[in-house]
Motif scaffolding. Sequence first.
Motif, PDB file in Angstrom:
ATOM      1  N   ALA A  15       0.823  -1.205   0.000  1.00 46.00           N
ATOM      2  CA  ALA A  15       0.000   0.000   0.000  1.00 46.00           C
ATOM      3  C   ALA A  15       0.862   1.262   0.000  1.00 46.00           C
ATOM      4  CB  ALA A  15      -0.929  -0.005   1.209  1.00 46.00           C
ATOM      5  N   ALA A  16       1.991   1.221   0.729  1.00 46.50           N
ATOM      6  CA  ALA A  16       2.870   2.387   0.772  1.00 46.50           C
ATOM      7  C   ALA A  16       3.456   2.692  -0.592  1.00 46.50           C
ATOM      8  CB  ALA A  16       3.980   2.164   1.800  1.00 46.50           C
ATOM      9  N   LEU A  21       3.391   6.443  -5.269  1.00 44.10           N
ATOM     10  CA  LEU A  21       3.119   6.709  -6.680  1.00 44.10           C
ATOM     11  C   LEU A  21       1.940   7.689  -6.834  1.00 44.10           C
ATOM     12  CD1 LEU A  21       3.536   3.117  -8.187  1.00 44.10           C
ATOM     13  CD2 LEU A  21       5.110   5.055  -8.426  1.00 44.10           C
ATOM     14  N   GLY A  22       0.908   7.494  -6.011  1.00 40.91           N
ATOM     15  CA  GLY A  22      -0.247   8.387  -6.074  1.00 40.91           C
ATOM     16  C   GLY A  22       0.110   9.815  -5.672  1.00 40.91           C
ATOM     17  N   VAL A  44      -5.531   5.454  -6.264  1.00 40.60           N
ATOM     18  CA  VAL A  44      -4.560   5.139  -5.202  1.00 40.60           C
ATOM     19  C   VAL A  44      -5.173   4.196  -4.182  1.00 40.60           C
ATOM     20  CG1 VAL A  44      -3.330   6.124  -3.241  1.00 40.60           C
ATOM     21  CG2 VAL A  44      -3.160   7.204  -5.479  1.00 40.60           C
ATOM     22  N   ALA A  45      -6.436   4.468  -3.800  1.00 44.72           N
ATOM     23  CA  ALA A  45      -7.076   3.615  -2.800  1.00 44.72           C
ATOM     24  C   ALA A  45      -7.200   2.180  -3.293  1.00 44.72           C
ATOM     25  CB  ALA A  45      -8.453   4.177  -2.462  1.00 44.72           C
ATOM     26  N   VAL A  46      -7.643   2.007  -4.561  1.00 44.55           N
ATOM     27  CA  VAL A  46      -7.809   0.658  -5.093  1.00 44.55           C
ATOM     28  C   VAL A  46      -6.450   0.005  -5.333  1.00 44.55           C
ATOM     29  CG1 VAL A  46      -8.709  -0.666  -7.016  1.00 44.55           C
ATOM     30  CG2 VAL A  46     -10.028   1.241  -6.104  1.00 44.55           C
ATOM     31  N   THR A  47      -5.495   0.774  -5.863  1.00 44.47           N
ATOM     32  CA  THR A  47      -4.158   0.208  -6.138  1.00 44.47           C
ATOM     33  C   THR A  47      -3.473  -0.194  -4.855  1.00 44.47           C
ATOM     34  OG1 THR A  47      -4.007   1.641  -8.079  1.00 44.47           O
ATOM     35  CG2 THR A  47      -1.978   0.656  -7.278  1.00 44.47           C
ATOM     36  N   ALA A  78     -12.046  -1.438  -8.480  1.00 46.37           N
ATOM     37  CA  ALA A  78     -11.343  -0.290  -9.046  1.00 46.37           C
ATOM     38  C   ALA A  78     -12.187   0.398 -10.104  1.00 46.37           C
ATOM     39  CB  ALA A  78     -10.009  -0.744  -9.644  1.00 46.37           C
ATOM     40  N   VAL A  79     -12.852  -0.390 -10.958  1.00 45.28           N
ATOM     41  CA  VAL A  79     -13.695   0.200 -12.003  1.00 45.28           C
ATOM     42  C   VAL A  79     -14.816   1.028 -11.381  1.00 45.28           C
ATOM     43  CG1 VAL A  79     -15.320  -0.322 -13.853  1.00 45.28           C
ATOM     44  CG2 VAL A  79     -13.143  -1.576 -13.701  1.00 45.28           C
TER      45      VAL A  79
END
Length: 370
Positions: A15-16, A21-22, A44-47, A78-79
Amino acid sequence: MRDTLLIALFAFLGAAAAGLLGAGALWLLRRRSLTASLTVVAAVAVTAMLAGTLAVAQAMFLSRHDLSVVTTVVAMAAVVSLITALLLGRWVVARSRDLALATRSFGERGDFAAPALPATAELAALGRELAATSARLARSRERERALESSRRELVAWISHDLRTPLAGLRAMAEALEDGVAADPDRYLRQIRTEVERLNDMVGDLFELSRIHAGALALSPSRMSVYDLIGDALAGADPLAREHGVRLVGDRIEAVPVEVDGKEMSRVLGNLLVNAIRQTPSDGTVAVTVQRETDRVVLSVTDECGGIPEEDLPRVFDTAWRGSHARTPPGGAGLGLAIVQGIVEAHRGRAAVRNVPGGCRFEVSLPVAGA
């Protein structure tokens, strides 16, 4: 317990990485639309969830089938999240655009109307602030227009009132110079009268300019209303006798006030002169004082027959004289404007109202120590 800590560690690392990246993407898109920023946040939340899940899955050696199931579930999430972020972003941007258009019309026409469509709490609060600012600006523009109109009216009145005595002075001076004056002493007395009148007018203009500029320097001292009224009545008594008007001072209490004696005497003098000149012969001008808790009200009542109701709000305007002049003949309509300015400088209020047979001017002042 150790397995739980390892799972938490792998999930956090995955998650970090997605979070870093986000954050970089948000920094690069900091000048772009809010829709792009909301999309990045949702991504970012989904990734982050997907990265943490994949990291834990690899560490736990999940089967290929189980990993594909988890990945599919996260992809569907994510979608949905991205679509939701896009819709939310477009809605917020549309409301912001509506507010921007309303603000643009606010700048062009001088008024502001908040968009009727619902918006976020922050945008709604901004709209209310803009509406309040628009109202304040409208009141300010109205005051500015009134002041400008008052200035133009004052200049017109002063020009008119100065032209007449100056023309008379010039004619009398030429007559004296040419030696054709039948009664030189009378001409000299008339010249002195006109000069004193002009001097009074210039003095009123100077006083009014100090009031409007906020440069009226007061020297307040503690004194009794009884003494103020007594001095004012004594000063106006010769004019009252000349016009056949009775001056009456009833119910005058010795109430202490903190005022500038010279300026307040001018206030009472202006009110009494106006009242005497507007009251017919054998009429009465009455002065009273009334104590109201922490204030004292001084009133001057005449028998002028009253002021038209539509003219009452303008009585204290600069250069206003109305259909029935409230200033001495030849005056420039400054007396009552000076009265209001001096009274307000003492933290008081000046008002006027009609009473049976005439009108009453009231001056309200704070009691000393109140």
